[in-house]
Design an enzyme around this catalytic site. Structure first.
Site, PDB file in Angstrom:
ATOM      1  N   ALA A 436       0.804  -1.081  -0.007  1.00  0.00           N
ATOM      2  CA  ALA A 436      -0.092  -0.023  -0.020  1.00  0.00           C
ATOM      3  C   ALA A 436       0.751   1.380   0.086  1.00  0.00           C
ATOM      4  O   ALA A 436       0.471   2.294  -0.707  1.00  0.00           O
ATOM      5  CB  ALA A 436      -0.866  -0.100   1.135  1.00  0.00           C
ATOM      6  N   GLY A 439       0.463   4.982   0.060  1.00  0.00           N
ATOM      7  CA  GLY A 439      -0.896   5.320   0.363  1.00  0.00           C
ATOM      8  C   GLY A 439      -1.859   6.149  -0.848  1.00  0.00           C
ATOM      9  O   GLY A 439      -3.094   6.236  -0.475  1.00  0.00           O
ATOM     10  N   LYS A 441      -3.088   4.859  -3.740  1.00  0.00           N
ATOM     11  CA  LYS A 441      -4.103   4.016  -4.185  1.00  0.00           C
ATOM     12  C   LYS A 441      -4.827   3.707  -2.895  1.00  0.00           C
ATOM     13  O   LYS A 441      -6.239   3.559  -3.199  1.00  0.00           O
ATOM     14  CB  LYS A 441      -3.201   2.573  -4.620  1.00  0.00           C
ATOM     15  CG  LYS A 441      -2.512   3.069  -6.044  1.00  0.00           C
ATOM     16  CD  LYS A 441      -1.984   1.794  -6.583  1.00  0.00           C
ATOM     17  CE  LYS A 441      -0.823   1.743  -7.613  1.00  0.00           C
ATOM     18  NZ  LYS A 441       0.342   2.341  -7.121  1.00  0.00           N
ATOM     19  N   CYS A 560       4.494  -1.367 -12.021  1.00  0.00           N
ATOM     20  CA  CYS A 560       5.262   0.101 -12.779  1.00  0.00           C
ATOM     21  C   CYS A 560       5.985  -0.394 -13.483  1.00  0.00           C
ATOM     22  O   CYS A 560       7.260   0.157 -13.759  1.00  0.00           O
ATOM     23  CB  CYS A 560       5.154   0.997 -11.814  1.00  0.00           C
ATOM     24  SG  CYS A 560       6.582   0.612 -10.482  1.00  0.00           S
TER      25      CYS A 560
END
Lengths: 662, 181
Positions: A436, A439, A441, A560
């Site tokens: 996560a 943060g 997303k 990514c």
């Protein structure tokens, strides 16, 4: 090329590198130096020798190609000859004019010598040699002996060369032989080289396209050689004249219109491995090789395979953009050559700064208004998102405005909106974000769910959970639980989620513009280890989802990175290992479909439902998104009956193999 | 993660009552979506009961945060509110102070609120009472305690302090390392 020797210089450094003077500059230099005839003569001489030295190097290595040049000369020579005449006559006139201007007259000897070196390039191909010996005398006494040597050596070389040609060729060739058969030629070459320098400079600046190919490439390869030679031979260049056959080689190359030697020979490679490779040269050669690859049949040198060109292109790209050759090759193979270059080029340009409106606290219109009042220049990112804003410039730091601190927006790359949009969490669901931090997303998921339900935000790195918690609180997400497990433990900690987002740790090859260290830090091992980890995480993610969820049962896998190893291969693996999941449409309106086969590997045909994003196509970070649906047991059975049993058996054996390799 | 003890609850509620007074009942009584207070590693969190239930599966060492962090207990047993609670405080605040745009940045850098920067403030705020500080466009910026009552503040010279700062959202940047773990 030796990797260690490569300087870590980017494109910007190119401008600092000395450029070859343009033709006009060069002539200006001539004028300037005119009063000191001696020095100018020396300069001209030196230029010539350098070029010749370079040529010689190539010549040596390309000995086997010699005959081909001679052949090609046959066709192109005649047309070119006219050119020479014109050119040289112009030069002659110029030289004469200059002489008039600067004629001091008192120093006959020097004058004569100087005018020699000036006018020597002028001499025509046709009026060969009456007083060649005196005229061609260089100013330096050392050279006098050398000239003789040179001459004799040249003659020998020529004879040799033409012997071979004569055997094959007809009368026309012989005609030319007579013409070329002189020392004259050497001068002509000098002349030509000077001209060429000017030309290639223009080529450089204009960033020429294909029509400039022939001349430009010739010039560039000459430049290449002379540059290399320069490094070594600046001091003792005068001694190194008189290479048999080197001069006529020059002519051939300049005359030659089709088969240009772009690729360096083996010996040049050796030479260049000992010194730092020249970026400038790489840049030129990249363009040339691209041109050749565009029309390989026509433009390629005979006897050179496509892979040779590609290898050289990758080496040049690695050198020019500062990648390791391994990574450059890895990224290169994803695209067609031209697109690959666009990709590498796009990696040098930073992506626009984008922010995401926090819909929990404000609306995009209000936020845009507030920021405009603070002197921020912005516009909506695109039609596909209703919360994104692109920042052009700002008078205030965009990460410290009161609106930012109040949590009205978060600075977030446009690409990282995509997995959240794809996951499309519904209100009241329980969602897991397996990796996560920081943060962006997670808070988007929370905002999409309007702070209902529950979002588990996990990150394996405890230090990174700080920024995660900070963002969660700043953006006012109240439905989150932050924990720092290794994500692989997940179904055991808590399972049965409605949706799981796995934005897997990856090599970051999509965000090179953001983090250029990727260029050099990634090696082959990374592309084995990371997919291994990603596969485990993806299986954990799939296992954490409740197939019987009324509204959900979805998994989104994103990275990514743009490499196939970390994307399609991982997804394909998961499809084989977990027959109860299937790929579904991501629901994203743009993006390139994923590969269904890549370099001999066949993937599940459904992989065209995944989406790829490249920096050069959408101006977002390189990204990959795949969306799975976990099916209920009934659905799985249906699917299985539809499938061929043989296929399944095959799959199973493959699975076993896979396990072994893992 | 555990529920607060009675003493702890008392300290926390006293502190909260300073800012939101009787509105504290709104925090506890939410029949549609019951919320609870939980203590985890000195910090007090406020979250929906549903979230709390899910979070029970997470081990104590691994649980970093859940719901909204209100603040933390100091070693001496006092309770200190964190700026992360400002949203809740702002929602139920009894007394409010709005500051002008030219005072926003000064406040966000951790300074007290000066008279010159006060745009408006609630009437009849007593001395030394908790207030929530807003920007003129109603964005909560932080909280503090009044140095003077409203009436006294009216007579104050422009450089006089009206509110002592206790927390401001600038801390998200300034105190990121210490605020959350």
């Amino acid at each position: 090329m030796v990797r260690e020797a490569r300087p870590k210089v980017g494109r910007k450094a190119r401008t600092k590198q000395g450029l070859v003077p343009t033709l006009t500059e060069f002539q200006a230099g001539m004028l300037e130096h005119k009063p000191y005839r001696g020095s100018h003569g020396a300069g001209a001489k030196r230029n010539g020798t350098n070029d010749r030295n370079g040529e010689r190097k190539r010549k040596r290595a390309d000995g086997d190609r010699e005959s081909k040049y001679l052949n090609s000369k046959k066709t192109a020579g005649k047309a070119e000859k006219v050119d020479f005449v014109e050119r040289s006559s112009v030069k002659k006139a110029k030289a004469a004019g200059d002489d008039d201007f600067y004629d001091f007259g008192d120093d006959d000897e020097q004058n004569g010598a100087a005018s020699d070196s000036d006018s020597s390039p002028v001499d025509d191909v046709y009026d060969s040699g009456e007083d060649e010996d005196e005229e061609g005398k260089p100013i330096f006494s050392d050279d006098e002996g050398d000239t003789d040597l040179l001459e004799s050596a040249n003659m020998q070389g020529l004879k040799k060369a033409f012997k071979t040609v004569g055997e094959k060729d007809d009368d026309k060739e012989e005609d030319e032989e007579e013409v070329d058969d002189d020392e004259e030629e050497e001068e002509e070459v000098d002349d030509d080289e000077e001209e060429e320098d000017g030309e290639e400079d223009e080529f450089e600046f204009e960033d020429n396209d294909s029509d400039g190919l022939v001349e430009g490439s010739d010039g560039a390869s000459d430049l290449n050689d002379s540059d290399v030679a320069d490094e070594f031979d600046l001091e003792d260049d005068d001694d190194e004249e008189g290479e048999p056959g080197s001069d006529e080689e020059d002519v051939e190359i300049n005359v030659d219109s089709k088969t240009t030697s772009i690729l360096p020979s083996g010996q040049e490679l050796e030479a260049s491995s000992s010194i730092a490779p020249d970026i400038h040269l790489s840049r030129t050669r990249i363009q040339e090789i691209l041109n050749v690859l565009d029309d390989f049949k026509k433009l390629a040198e005979a006897g050179r395979s496509r892979s040779e060109y590609v290898t050289q292109l990758i080496a040049d790209i690695a050198n020019y953009y500062g990648y390791t050759e391994f990574l450059a090759g890895k990224l290169f193979e994803l695209f067609s050559p031209r697109e690959a270059l666009e990709f590498f080029e796009a990696n040098e340009v930073p992506r626009p700064i984008t922010i995401r409106t926090n819909t929990l606290k404000t609306r995009r219109r209000n936020l845009a208004q507030a920021l405009v009042n603070r002197g921020v220049n912005l516009k909506p990112i695109g039609n596909w998102t209703k919360v994104g804003l692109q920042i052009f410039d700002s008078q205030v730091p965009i990460g410290a405005t009161p609106e930012y601190l109040a949590g009205h927006y978060i600075i977030q790359a446009a690409s990282s909106f995509l997995p959240c949009i794809a996951l499309a969490p519904q209100e009241g669901e329980r969602v897991l974000d397996m990796a996560a931090a920081p943060g962006g997303k997670t808070t988007y998921l929370s905002a999409l769910m309007k702070n209902t339900g529950c979002v588990f935000a996990n990150d394996a790195n405890k230090a990174r959970t700080k920024s995660l918690i900070a963002n969660i609180h700043r953006l006012g997400c109240t439905n989150t639980v932050v924990c720092h497990y290794d994500a692989q433990e997940f179904p055991r900690v808590i399972g049965g989620f409605d949706r799981v987002l796995l934005d897997a740790p990856c090599s970051g090859t999509g965000v090179i513009a953001k983090d250029a260290s990727v260029k050099t830090s990634r090696n082959e091992k990374d592309f084995i280890d990371l997919p291994f980890l990603q596969k485990k995480l993806l299986l954990a993610a799939i296992d954490s989802v409740d197939a019987n969820s009324k509204t959900g049962g979805y998994i989104v896998y994103s990275t990514c990175s743009v490499t196939v190893d970390e994307n399609e291969a991982v997804v394909d693996y998961a499809l084989r290992k977990r027959p109860d999941v299937k790929l579904v449409d991501t629901g994203l309106v743009f993006g390139v479909p994923g590969f269904t086969s890549f370099r001999g590997k066949e993937f599940n045909q459904k992989l065209n439902l995944t989406r790829r994003y490249y920096p050069h196509t959408y101006n977002v970070d390189g990204f990959f998104v795949a969306k799975f649906k976990k099916m209920k047991k009934k659905e799985v059975k249906k699917e299985e009956t539809g499938e061929d049993k043989k296929k399944q058996k095959k799959k199973e054996t493959e699975d076993e193999e896979e396990e072994l390799t893992l | 993660m555990r529920p607060l003890t009675e003493d702890e609850t008392k300290t926390v509620f006293e502190k909260l009552a300073n800012y939101i007074g009787r509105n504290i009942t709104h925090l506890i009584d939410r029949p549609d979506d019951p919320h609870v207070f939980r203590l985890q590693k000195d910090r007090v969190y406020y979250m929906s009961e549903k979230v709390m239930r899910f979070a029970t599966s997470v081990g104590r060492p691994e649980l970093m945060s859940l719901g909204v962090c209100l603040g933390k207990f100091t070693k001496t047993g006092k309770f200190r509110l964190h700026v992360t609670a400002v949203d809740i405080l702002a929602q139920y605040a009894r007394f409010k102070v709005w500051i002008k745009p030219n005072g926003e940045m000064s406040y966000l850098y951790g300074n007290n609120v000066l008279k010159a920067h006060v745009g408006k403030m609630s009437d009849d705020i007593p001395e030394h009472t908790g207030v929530v500080v807003f920007a003129m466009n109603d964005i909560p910026l932080g909280f503090g305690v009044t140095a003077k009552s409203t009436t006294e503040a009216r007579r104050l010279d422009p450089t006089g302090i009206v509110v002592f700062r206790q927390g401001d959202i600038g801390e998200y940047l300034r105190e990121e390392d210490t605020l959350f773990t």
